[in-house]
Design a protein around this motif. Sequence first.
Motif, PDB file in Angstrom:
ATOM      1  N   LYS A 245       0.843  -1.189   0.000  1.00 55.04           N
ATOM      2  CA  LYS A 245       0.000   0.000   0.000  1.00 55.04           C
ATOM      3  C   LYS A 245       0.881   1.243   0.000  1.00 55.04           C
ATOM      4  O   LYS A 245       1.764   1.379   0.840  1.00 55.04           O
ATOM      5  N   ARG A 246       0.628   2.120  -0.968  1.00 51.85           N
ATOM      6  CA  ARG A 246       1.425   3.341  -1.087  1.00 51.85           C
ATOM      7  C   ARG A 246       0.540   4.565  -0.861  1.00 51.85           C
ATOM      8  O   ARG A 246      -0.541   4.683  -1.435  1.00 51.85           O
ATOM      9  N   SER A 247       1.016   5.468  -0.027  1.00 54.47           N
ATOM     10  CA  SER A 247       0.282   6.701   0.226  1.00 54.47           C
ATOM     11  C   SER A 247       0.486   7.679  -0.928  1.00 54.47           C
ATOM     12  O   SER A 247       1.592   7.836  -1.454  1.00 54.47           O
ATOM     13  N   VAL A 248      -0.601   8.330  -1.348  1.00 55.58           N
ATOM     14  CA  VAL A 248      -0.544   9.337  -2.404  1.00 55.58           C
ATOM     15  C   VAL A 248      -0.990  10.669  -1.809  1.00 55.58           C
ATOM     16  O   VAL A 248      -2.155  10.811  -1.417  1.00 55.58           O
ATOM     17  N   ARG A 256      -5.475  13.346  -0.777  1.00 60.21           N
ATOM     18  CA  ARG A 256      -4.867  12.260  -0.025  1.00 60.21           C
ATOM     19  C   ARG A 256      -5.605  10.951  -0.326  1.00 60.21           C
ATOM     20  O   ARG A 256      -6.826  10.897  -0.261  1.00 60.21           O
ATOM     21  N   SER A 257      -4.833   9.965  -0.670  1.00 65.68           N
ATOM     22  CA  SER A 257      -5.416   8.663  -0.969  1.00 65.68           C
ATOM     23  C   SER A 257      -4.311   7.621  -0.840  1.00 65.68           C
ATOM     24  O   SER A 257      -3.241   7.913  -0.311  1.00 65.68           O
ATOM     25  N   PHE A 258      -4.580   6.417  -1.298  1.00 65.28           N
ATOM     26  CA  PHE A 258      -3.541   5.403  -1.344  1.00 65.28           C
ATOM     27  C   PHE A 258      -3.670   4.606  -2.631  1.00 65.28           C
ATOM     28  O   PHE A 258      -4.714   4.562  -3.269  1.00 65.28           O
ATOM     29  N   ASP A 259      -2.588   4.000  -3.001  1.00 68.11           N
ATOM     30  CA  ASP A 259      -2.508   3.210  -4.221  1.00 68.11           C
ATOM     31  C   ASP A 259      -2.001   1.821  -3.848  1.00 68.11           C
ATOM     32  O   ASP A 259      -1.258   1.668  -2.878  1.00 68.11           O
ATOM     33  N   ILE A 260      -2.405   0.812  -4.616  1.00 72.85           N
ATOM     34  CA  ILE A 260      -1.972  -0.554  -4.367  1.00 72.85           C
ATOM     35  C   ILE A 260      -0.978  -0.959  -5.444  1.00 72.85           C
ATOM     36  O   ILE A 260      -1.284  -0.928  -6.635  1.00 72.85           O
TER      37      ILE A 260
END
Length: 319
Positions: A245-248, A256-260
């Motif tokens: 999981k990567r924070s964006v 603000r979100s996250f990427d897989i």
Amino acid sequence: MKKKMRNWEELDADGRGRHRFDFVIQVLSTDDETQTARIQLKPDPRRYTTTTENGRRSYLDRFLKILIPEEIVHEMMCQHLIGLPISYDPPSIQSASDYANSRRMVLTEETTGGSYIPPSETSQIQKGLFAGSSADFVSFISVDIVGSTSLRQEFGERFDKSYKYFLRELITSVGHFKGSVLNVTGDGFIAYIDLPGFTTQCDNTVDLGLTLLHVLKESINPALKQADLPTLKVRIGADVGKAHKRSVDVPTTNFRSFDIGSSALNRAVKIEQMAGEDQFLIGQALYELLHVGWLERCEVVPLDGRSLGALDYEVYRIS
């Protein structure tokens, strides 16, 4: 095409030596007072044949074409079964057919003016994608409505009504198999399953994919048709592997979100795009960890594996 014999130590798509060995379990005795049982494990004859070469006894996996020395099986059992906690997370529905029939009746009433009635079975509550920043083994399932753009243009709000029932019922089914939804895509969704036991996880993944098709065809579409709403067809793809999981964060817009990041997720989506109408395809990494009961229902699909990152990566249709 005939498979070549493989080495049992061969690594999977994520570079791990994860293997499954299926047994037939016979209960020899039970003791209620101590809450213990004696069981006997025998290699499942549907999957293995025995062979002896140069005095060395081995098990041949008929499906994966892997020759496993008997002493290796004993060694793995001694290493992994002593003190190993048993993890078992079966679906909350016993029969996809019975479940589909019950949902068809309540959906038919709802689409013609009745109220929503949830299933009597308990569906797992949506959870976040693994606790830390990464997970070693996650199943991803990509579901896409075939021809959604043209359906939306042709039917407008009537398609939106069909889509509402589609999402609600199928996402409920995801929860029945201990899964959660990663995101809704506008014409489908991506779900995932992340369980302590990889064998149950893999079996739940294929069981879920087949159940989604069953619920759509036997529950949702009959109710939509009776209500004069557009019926739907889907493509489904699934695979397993590592994920992180990567924070964006974009400070200038406060986004603000996250990427897989996951090759398994990428493969699941690409495999789904290869599927035909109302077809469920799975990747080789998932196939190789299924119970023999599911392997018997799989058929290799002649596809070009280069788009999946490996020329010889196989895809299977399961029915």
